[in-house]
Design a protein around this motif. Structure first.
Motif, PDB file in Angstrom:
ATOM      1  N   PHE A 248       0.816  -1.215   0.000  1.00 54.30           N
ATOM      2  CA  PHE A 248       0.000   0.000   0.000  1.00 54.30           C
ATOM      3  C   PHE A 248       0.857   1.274   0.000  1.00 54.30           C
ATOM      4  N   LYS A 249       2.142   1.093  -0.186  1.00 55.58           N
ATOM      5  CA  LYS A 249       3.027   2.264  -0.259  1.00 55.58           C
ATOM      6  C   LYS A 249       2.701   3.029  -1.538  1.00 55.58           C
ATOM      7  N   ILE A 250       2.489   4.328  -1.423  1.00 56.47           N
ATOM      8  CA  ILE A 250       2.071   5.124  -2.590  1.00 56.47           C
ATOM      9  C   ILE A 250       3.301   5.465  -3.432  1.00 56.47           C
ATOM     10  N   ASN A 251       3.290   4.936  -4.658  1.00 57.32           N
ATOM     11  CA  ASN A 251       4.419   5.165  -5.564  1.00 57.32           C
ATOM     12  C   ASN A 251       3.898   5.687  -6.902  1.00 57.32           C
ATOM     13  N   LYS A 252       4.799   5.897  -7.838  1.00 56.60           N
ATOM     14  CA  LYS A 252       4.437   6.464  -9.151  1.00 56.60           C
ATOM     15  C   LYS A 252       3.386   5.614  -9.876  1.00 56.60           C
ATOM     16  N   GLN A 253       3.507   4.301  -9.738  1.00 66.09           N
ATOM     17  CA  GLN A 253       2.578   3.378 -10.406  1.00 66.09           C
ATOM     18  C   GLN A 253       1.144   3.640  -9.951  1.00 66.09           C
ATOM     19  N   ILE A 254       0.991   3.855  -8.666  1.00 61.68           N
ATOM     20  CA  ILE A 254      -0.352   4.120  -8.125  1.00 61.68           C
ATOM     21  C   ILE A 254      -0.840   5.489  -8.600  1.00 61.68           C
ATOM     22  N   ILE A 255       0.033   6.477  -8.545  1.00 54.97           N
ATOM     23  CA  ILE A 255      -0.355   7.840  -8.967  1.00 54.97           C
ATOM     24  C   ILE A 255      -0.786   7.826 -10.435  1.00 54.97           C
ATOM     25  N   LYS A 256      -0.134   7.010 -11.231  1.00 57.95           N
ATOM     26  CA  LYS A 256      -0.412   6.971 -12.675  1.00 57.95           C
ATOM     27  C   LYS A 256      -1.843   6.542 -12.996  1.00 57.95           C
ATOM     28  N   VAL A 257      -2.453   5.703 -12.171  1.00 58.63           N
ATOM     29  CA  VAL A 257      -3.817   5.251 -12.485  1.00 58.63           C
ATOM     30  C   VAL A 257      -4.875   6.276 -12.066  1.00 58.63           C
ATOM     31  N   ALA A 258      -4.465   7.252 -11.253  1.00 59.75           N
ATOM     32  CA  ALA A 258      -5.408   8.318 -10.876  1.00 59.75           C
ATOM     33  C   ALA A 258      -5.548   9.273 -12.065  1.00 59.75           C
ATOM     34  N   LYS A 259      -6.424  10.300 -11.925  1.00 58.83           N
ATOM     35  CA  LYS A 259      -6.551  11.276 -13.023  1.00 58.83           C
ATOM     36  C   LYS A 259      -5.205  11.960 -13.242  1.00 58.83           C
ATOM     37  N   LYS A 260      -5.010  12.444 -14.437  1.00 58.72           N
ATOM     38  CA  LYS A 260      -3.742  13.080 -14.798  1.00 58.72           C
ATOM     39  C   LYS A 260      -3.385  14.245 -13.872  1.00 58.72           C
ATOM     40  N   ASP A 261      -4.410  14.994 -13.492  1.00 61.04           N
ATOM     41  CA  ASP A 261      -4.155  16.166 -12.640  1.00 61.04           C
ATOM     42  C   ASP A 261      -4.442  15.861 -11.161  1.00 61.04           C
ATOM     43  N   ALA A 262      -4.379  14.593 -10.803  1.00 60.33           N
ATOM     44  CA  ALA A 262      -4.647  14.224  -9.399  1.00 60.33           C
ATOM     45  C   ALA A 262      -3.576  14.824  -8.484  1.00 60.33           C
ATOM     46  N   ILE A 263      -3.980  15.117  -7.250  1.00 63.19           N
ATOM     47  CA  ILE A 263      -2.998  15.640  -6.278  1.00 63.19           C
ATOM     48  C   ILE A 263      -2.805  14.632  -5.143  1.00 63.19           C
ATOM     49  N   PHE A 264      -1.662  14.766  -4.482  1.00 62.56           N
ATOM     50  CA  PHE A 264      -1.355  13.908  -3.328  1.00 62.56           C
ATOM     51  C   PHE A 264      -1.327  14.778  -2.064  1.00 62.56           C
ATOM     52  N   LEU A 265      -2.005  14.316  -1.032  1.00 65.51           N
ATOM     53  CA  LEU A 265      -2.003  15.028   0.257  1.00 65.51           C
ATOM     54  C   LEU A 265      -1.592  14.088   1.386  1.00 65.51           C
ATOM     55  N   HIS A 266      -0.945  14.652   2.389  1.00 58.66           N
ATOM     56  CA  HIS A 266      -0.525  13.882   3.574  1.00 58.66           C
ATOM     57  C   HIS A 266      -0.522  14.855   4.748  1.00 58.66           C
ATOM     58  N   CYS A 267      -1.196  14.481   5.836  1.00 56.96           N
ATOM     59  CA  CYS A 267      -1.319  15.432   6.959  1.00 56.96           C
ATOM     60  C   CYS A 267       0.023  15.687   7.647  1.00 56.96           C
ATOM     61  N   LEU A 268       0.964  14.765   7.518  1.00 59.26           N
ATOM     62  CA  LEU A 268       2.285  14.832   8.151  1.00 59.26           C
ATOM     63  C   LEU A 268       2.174  14.717   9.686  1.00 59.26           C
ATOM     64  N   PRO A 269       3.159  14.206  10.388  1.00 56.82           N
ATOM     65  CA  PRO A 269       4.447  13.767   9.850  1.00 56.82           C
ATOM     66  C   PRO A 269       4.313  12.473   9.050  1.00 56.82           C
ATOM     67  N   ARG A 270       5.255  12.285   8.118  1.00 55.09           N
ATOM     68  CA  ARG A 270       5.192  11.084   7.269  1.00 55.09           C
ATOM     69  C   ARG A 270       6.084   9.978   7.817  1.00 55.09           C
ATOM     70  N   GLY A 271       5.750   8.765   7.383  1.00 57.69           N
ATOM     71  CA  GLY A 271       6.598   7.609   7.675  1.00 57.69           C
ATOM     72  C   GLY A 271       7.104   7.083   6.356  1.00 57.69           C
ATOM     73  N   ASN A 272       6.894   5.787   6.167  1.00 56.48           N
ATOM     74  CA  ASN A 272       7.442   5.157   4.976  1.00 56.48           C
ATOM     75  C   ASN A 272       6.345   4.817   3.958  1.00 56.48           C
TER      76      ASN A 272
END
Ligand code: CP
Ligand code: NVA
Length: 309
Positions: A248-272
């Motif tokens: 379930f680690k979010i990588n480029k492959q996962i981002i690619k299947v979302a819409k082209k202009d999809a955004i990524f959000l993370h409340c922080l702090p981040r882990g791995n």
């Protein structure tokens, strides 16, 4: 006066007014320094006390700025500096004293029960700055960020959460009911959303779906959100849990299947849970997301004091 405890309890219309107030406030402060006061100083003469049972960078400092910009004073105390943390003074007595010394409380607590009990005894507003099962100020601010970037109501967007079924997800699920948006959740089989939250959400929003495959959940979505696999309250075998979330680690492959202009959000702090290239890509809006907390929390404070425009 009003408390701000959970999104579920706050009328839809009020949540919407908080967001539109925050939008005006952010615009108004375009050329201000962090500590410049708003001209109206709506909380002038008031004092807010923030109490933290657990560590915090963003919530603590964004509330500090919010309170100062509104013209009020603020004191931050760690819970172990108070008697009630050690059981030497009751929650009721602490609340009675604070209701006289202060005008509002922000509490980050390691106990949902404590938050609830405290709110019953206080005669001044209480704002939930995170509990083991909720993080409503974070999620309301994230909705602000999403609408600001996408320039449309979140009801017209599809949101995807990839990660742990934790406090941030619970508040996001409640928000999906209040703001009527589609929500895909991707998590491993044994980490399904908390049933207490999920059953209410499912009854009120049929567009909340759970997947065990992140690629399926992320397909054609507008926003991908995540959070740490190990939360502050987690008393699990960390090594095992991190292993369970490997897929379930979010990588480029996962981002690619979302819409082209999809955004990524993370409340922080981040882990791995997110790869470095996704986290630092142009699609990642995590810094704006953190900055917006001050603006939205100012409007949350004003809601609590019945001073929303
Ligand atoms: N996102 C968030 O609430 O961060 P802190 O734990 O640093 O406050
Ligand atoms: N789920 C995380 C959120 C931190 C802001 C935690 O509770 O630690």
């Amino acid at each position: 006066m009003k408390h701000f405890l959970n999104l579920k309890e706050i009328p839809k219309k009020k949540l919407r007014s908080i967001l539109s107030d925050a939008k005006k406030r952010k615009k108004y402060r375009e050329n201000f320094n962090n500590l410049d006061l708003d001209k109206t100083e709506l909380l002038n003469g008031k004092i807010i006390i923030q109490i933290f049972d657990k560590p915090s960078l963003r919530t603590r400092l964004s509330f500090y700025l919010a309170v100062k910009q509104l013209g009020a004073g603020i004191i931050t105390v760690k819970n172990d500096e108070l008697h009630f943390a050690k059981g030497e003074e009751s929650i009721a007595d602490t609340a009675k004293i604070l209701s006289n010394y202060a005008d509002g409380i922000i509490l980050r607590s390691n106990s949902d029960k404590k938050m609830e009990e405290f709110s019953r005894y206080l005669n001044i507003p209480l704002i939930n700055g995170l509990t083991p099962s909720s993080h409503p100020v974070q999620i309301l601010s994230d909705i602000f960020t999403i609408e600001e970037i996408k320039k449309k109501p979140i009801a017209k967007l599809k949101i995807c959460w990839i990660g742990d079924s934790n406090n941030v997800l619970n508040s996001l699920m409640e928000a999906s009911v209040k703001f009527s948006f589609k929500l895909n959740i991707a998590c491993p089989k044994n980490y399904s959303p908390n049933n207490k939250f999920f059953s209410w959400v499912k009854r009120n929003n049929k567009y909340v779906l759970v997947y065990n495959d992140p690629l399926k959940a992320a397909r054609d979505v507008d926003v991908i959100m995540s959070d740490k696999v190990i939360s502050l309250n987690d008393k699990v075998n960390k090594k095992n849990k991190i292993k369970d979330f490997k897929k379930f680690k979010i990588n480029k492959q996962i981002i690619k299947v979302a819409k082209k202009d999809a955004i990524f959000l993370h409340c922080l702090p981040r882990g791995n849970e997110v790869s470095e290239d996704v986290f630092s890509s142009n699609q990642s809006k995590v810094w704006l997301q953190a900055i917006n907390r001050t603006h939205v929390q100012k409007s949350i404070l004003l809601y609590c004091f019945d001073k929303l425009r």
